[in-house]
Design an enzyme around this catalytic site. Structure first.
Site, PDB file in Angstrom:
ATOM      1  N   GLU A  41       0.824  -1.212   0.000  1.00 42.75           N
ATOM      2  CA  GLU A  41       0.000   0.000   0.000  1.00 42.75           C
ATOM      3  C   GLU A  41       0.859   1.264   0.000  1.00 42.75           C
ATOM      4  OE1 GLU A  41      -3.560   1.909   2.835  1.00 42.75           O
ATOM      5  OE2 GLU A  41      -2.280   0.296   3.581  1.00 42.75           O
ATOM      6  N   LYS A 110      -9.437   3.138  -2.185  1.00 43.96           N
ATOM      7  CA  LYS A 110      -9.729   2.564  -0.873  1.00 43.96           C
ATOM      8  C   LYS A 110     -10.992   3.158  -0.257  1.00 43.96           C
ATOM      9  CE  LYS A 110      -7.327   1.535   3.500  1.00 43.96           C
ATOM     10  NZ  LYS A 110      -6.060   1.756   4.250  1.00 43.96           N
ATOM     11  N   CYS A 144      -5.648  -2.861   2.261  1.00 41.45           N
ATOM     12  CA  CYS A 144      -5.395  -2.904   3.698  1.00 41.45           C
ATOM     13  C   CYS A 144      -6.671  -3.087   4.539  1.00 41.45           C
ATOM     14  CB  CYS A 144      -4.616  -1.655   4.113  1.00 41.45           C
ATOM     15  SG  CYS A 144      -3.818  -1.772   5.742  1.00 41.45           S
TER      16      CYS A 144
END
Length: 259
Positions: A41, A110, A144
């Protein structure tokens, strides 16, 4: 298909050094027969560098992705990585998958921003990653913290994904994610979940490694250590060999309770 995963040290704003190291790992992955290298990430420009996120963020057609597309095409190995994307005034914690021919196969922003730093640096994504074809598999991305929400992985699996790629930056102290949650997501959804973590310090944060490629039986196909850089290469035929008796049927058998 062989999948490679690079457990990388943080870039920490050193863009050229990071790209050079990535290319070295990409060449090694290609030499091992891998068709995709998964990278952590916010590899560009660095996770714990909020001072650089807005300053250095680039558009999808900017120099970073253009160079990475060229690297993929030259080596014949694709890349999935996390990076800071600029779209107008907004900056996103993004992930992009580039195929072995250099084509952009998938792009994702995200949804679940973690903590005050991410929430200050980035706009939230609104949409799950569209499922895309990758070397005979159906793939999609999360980033994540997203993988810790069962509904996101379940929705991707319901849409047909059997490979979920997860660039991550998980600090020391949260090892339950690699050891328990990622394998659980793989088993629940009869899928492979690949989780590429950073390792080592970046400013006042130390990342915990333990990058993992989990199979549909909830077992690790490969796992890196908690310290030090690592390159994992897994032939996903190992996932296909998991017996039906060890696979979850939740997607087919789930019955919601009546209110």
């Amino acid at each position: 298909m062989k999948l490679a995963l690079w457990q990388a040290p943080p870039t920490n704003g050193r863009i050229e050094d990071g790209l050079s190291a990535l290319y070295t790992q990409l060449q090694a992955a290609a030499a091992a027969g891998a068709k995709l290298l998964l990278v952590p990430e916010l590899f560009l420009p660095g996770y714990n560098r909020p001072d650089l996120h807005a300053e250095l963020a680039q558009p999808l057609d900017g120099a970073w992705i253009t160079r990475l597309r060229d690297m993929a095409a030259r080596t014949g190995c694709g890349i999935c990585l996390g990076w800071a994307e600029r779209d107008g005034d907004a900056v996103y914690n993004a992930a992009t998958t580039i195929g072995p021919d250099g084509a952009v196969l998938g792009h994702y922003r995200k949804i679940q921003l973690y903590g005050a730093m991410e929430q200050a640096s980035f706009a939230r994504g609104d949409d799950l990653c569209p499922v895309f074809a990758l070397e005979g598999r159906q793939a999609a991305m999360l980033v994540c913290y997203d993988i810790e929400f069962p509904g996101h992985a379940a929705a991707l699996a319901q849409a047909g994904a059997d490979l979920i790629l997860v660039p991550t930056a998980n600090p020391v102290g949260f090892e339950h994610v690699q050891r328990r949650l990622v394998p659980a997501r793989a088993h629940e959804n009869d899928a492979v979940v690949a989780y590429a973590n950073l390792v080592g310090p970046e400013g006042d944060v130390t990342f915990g490694g333990l990058s993992v490629i989990a199979g549909p039986d909830g077992e690790a196909l490969a796992m890196a250590g908690a310290r030090g850089e690592a390159l994992l290469v897994v032939d996903l035929i190992a996932a296909a060999a998991v017996p039906r008796s060890l696979r979850s049927a939740q997607r087919q058998e789930y019955r919601p309770a009546r209110n």
